[in-house]
Each structure stands twice: as C-alpha cells, then as structure tokens.
Design a protein around this motif. Structure first.
Motif, short mmCIF file in Angstrom:
data_model
loop_
_atom_site.label_atom_id
_atom_site.label_comp_id
_atom_site.label_asym_id
_atom_site.label_seq_id
_atom_site.Cartn_x
_atom_site.Cartn_y
_atom_site.Cartn_z
N VAL A 101 -15.24 15.27 17.16
CA VAL A 101 -15.63 15.00 18.54
C VAL A 101 -14.36 14.68 19.33
O VAL A 101 -13.51 13.92 18.86
N PRO A 102 -14.19 15.26 20.52
CA PRO A 102 -12.88 15.32 21.18
C PRO A 102 -12.20 13.98 21.44
O PRO A 102 -11.06 13.78 21.01
N THR A 103 -12.87 13.06 22.15
CA THR A 103 -12.17 11.85 22.55
C THR A 103 -11.84 10.98 21.35
O THR A 103 -10.77 10.37 21.28
N ASN A 127 -12.19 20.87 18.36
CA ASN A 127 -13.24 20.11 19.03
C ASN A 127 -14.63 20.69 18.77
O ASN A 127 -14.83 21.90 18.88
N ARG A 128 -15.56 19.83 18.43
CA ARG A 128 -16.98 20.17 18.35
C ARG A 128 -17.77 18.95 18.79
O ARG A 128 -17.57 17.86 18.25
N THR A 129 -18.64 19.10 19.76
CA THR A 129 -19.40 17.96 20.26
C THR A 129 -20.79 17.87 19.67
O THR A 129 -21.45 16.83 19.81
N ARG A 130 -21.25 18.92 18.99
CA ARG A 130 -22.63 18.93 18.48
C ARG A 130 -22.65 19.44 17.03
O ARG A 130 -21.74 20.17 16.62
N TYR A 186 -21.46 14.03 32.19
CA TYR A 186 -20.21 14.56 31.65
C TYR A 186 -20.32 14.63 30.13
O TYR A 186 -20.91 13.75 29.50
N GLU A 187 -19.75 15.67 29.55
CA GLU A 187 -19.90 15.87 28.11
C GLU A 187 -18.97 14.99 27.29
O GLU A 187 -19.30 14.57 26.19
N LEU A 188 -17.78 14.70 27.82
CA LEU A 188 -16.77 13.98 27.05
C LEU A 188 -16.52 12.59 27.62
O LEU A 188 -16.57 12.39 28.84
N PHE A 189 -16.19 11.66 26.74
CA PHE A 189 -15.84 10.31 27.20
C PHE A 189 -14.58 10.35 28.07
O PHE A 189 -14.43 9.53 28.98
N SER A 190 -13.68 11.26 27.78
CA SER A 190 -12.47 11.36 28.60
C SER A 190 -12.82 11.73 30.04
O SER A 190 -12.17 11.27 30.99
#
Length: 301
Positions: A101-103, A129-132, A220-224
């Motif tokens: 997960v990116p952040t 990066n993979r969010t899911r 937003y998808e990312l915490f960043s």
C-alpha cells in the motif's frame, strides 16, 4: 498447442520502424539492410493479415491498426528486455516482488529497507503500489503488505501493526485553539479515504456522536493525498500519525483532537502465498519485517 506468435525478429523490426516512422532508420539502428527490414515487416503483415504501414513516395506511415499494435508490441518488448536483464544480472542473487500500500511503503517501510539490505545484500526487494487485494496467481508478486483483516485465501498473514488514525488538519483551522471538540470537527469539511469509507462514522460513534454528514466530503485513495488536502486547509482528515510524522513535526499538520480510531479487526499484514512459504529470501524478509514492526509497536506513542 502452437502459439499464434510472430517471429521476434519481425516484432523488433516493426517496433523500430514504427518508432522512427522510417525503414531506413530502423535498418541503421538494427544493423540490417533496408531490404531486410522491409521483408521482416512484410512477413509480419502477412502473418497478421493486417496492413501496418502505408507506403508513399515520402516514406511510410503507420495505419490505425499499426499504431495500436506498435504501442502494445513496444510495451511487451520492454517487459521482455527488463526480465532478461534481471536474469542476466542476478548471478546467484535473489529478489522479492512486493506489492505494498503506497503511503505505508514510502513513509514507513522504505526508510527501514536499508537495514534489511545491509543484513541481506544478496536479496533485492522491489516495491510496487497496490491499494486493493488481488490474486497472486494473476501477478508476479511474491508477497504483499496490505491493510485489512488478514483473511486472504491461499496465504499466510503476518501481523505488522494497527493503524489508529487521528483527526488532523492545518493549524489554520484551529483558529488559535489547542484542539477542537468532536462537535466542532463535525462542522468542518471531512476528507474521506476511499478504501476506508466508514472511518469517520466509526470515529464519531466512538465519541458518542451521530453525525448525518459523516460520509460526505471529497474522497481520496491515498493517505498522502489526504495529507496534502488537509495541509491546504480543505478539511479534517483521519490519518495514522506514523504516516505523517514529518508533516506533524514541521507544523504543517496538527492533531485536531487527541482521540484515535482503534480497529481491532483490521491492521497492516504481510501476506505470503502458501506456495511461496519455503522461499529462503521471503522467509528472511518476513522475519526482519515482523521484528521491525514488533519493535515499532513497543515504542512510546
């Protein structure tokens, strides 16, 4: 079953000619004669039964089908070249393809990876990066770091840490106050995290509030992304403090209310497919990462 794949030489000649829009320049690049390039492309067109170039007195131009095919072929040839160079460069070395997960990857894992490289210089860890969640069988990933309940079919989950996000915002939104109340936060724009759609509802519930607009606000998808939106005074965001240490230390973000959202059901896990459980490289990385996470959890808040 015989694969329906044209010759590699023909694909290389086509990719070069398509990139240069010239058979002559392709021949020069590939150290071939122009006639050889023409024959390779003619053979490819015959194999496909599709015209890839239009010939004219001024030279050649890609057809619409040729443009589409050129983009796909270029990408596949690049991938083959990368894989080939990777194999040539290994010479006994080992690598791990890790989905992350990116952040979490950039803010927590990457600053610590140098210690793993020092301990295991023979192992290279590649991050994507993979969010899911995804199917390992459909990818080249050896393992994944993700946030969830750890229930991933055909894998073994190793607990890393919880998330414990807190409401944070630009200091400008505090209007001179040390902190805001939950009721005051409910009146501000709420920045939502796409993969945690109920986070604000759970947080307000823990404060004993029922807020009708707890799921309203930009997503937003990312915490960043959330952090940047909060820095620019767009609202209040629920973010784990360990992902925004620099922003908090520099005062670009402040904790709006010192009340974290605890979730006993979900956390960050290292996910390893069962078929990879005997990998020496993965086991070394797993042991190091689990130890690092355990030491981090024992640190004072």
């Amino acid at each position: 079953m015989r694969r329906k794949i044209p010759s590699t030489a023909a694909l290389i000649a086509f990719e070069s000619a398509a990139r240069h829009q010239s058979f002559t320049k392709a021949a020069q690049e590939l150290s071939l004669t122009q006639g050889a390039v023409c024959r390779q492309i003619a053979a490819l067109e015959a194999f496909l039964n599709v015209e890839l170039f239009r010939r004219s007195r001024r030279g050649v131009l890609l057809t619409e089908a040729g443009q589409s095919y050129a983009r796909r072929v270029a990408g596949q040839l690049d991938a083959v070249e990368r894989d080939t160079l990777a194999v040539m460069g290994q010479q006994g070395a080992m690598s791990i393809e890790l989905a992350v997960v990116p952040t979490f990857g950039t803010q927590w894992l990457l600053p610590r990876l140098k210690d793993f490289q020092r301990l295991h210089p023979e192992i290279t860890v590649n991050l994507t990066n993979r969010t899911r969640p995804f199917l390992f069988a459909d990818t080249a990933f050896d393992a994944a770091v993700y946030f969830g309940d750890g229930d991933w079919s055909g894998t073994r989950a190793h607990l890393l840490m919880g998330e414990n996000p807190m409401p944070v915002c630009s200091p400008a939104l505090l209007n001179g106050q040390a902190q805001l109340s939950a009721e005051q936060i409910a009146q501000l724009p709420l920045l939502q995290q796409t993969t945690r759609p109920y986070a604000w509802r759970q947080w307000f519930s823990a404060q004993g509030l029922n807020t009708p607009r707890d799921m309203a606000g930009p997503r937003y998808e990312l915490f960043s992304m959330l952090a940047q939106a909060a820095i620019h005074e767009m609202g209040v965001a629920l973010i784990p403090p360990f992902l925004i240490r620099r922003e908090l230390a520099e005062g670009r973000l402040v904790v709006a209310l010192d009340q974290a959202l605890t979730d006993d059901d979900r956390a960050y896990y290292l996910i390893v497919p069962e078929r990879k459980s005997e990998s020496a490289a993965l086991n070394a990385f797993r042991d190091w990462l689990v130890t690092e996470a355990a030491q981090y959890r024992q640190q004072p808040a």
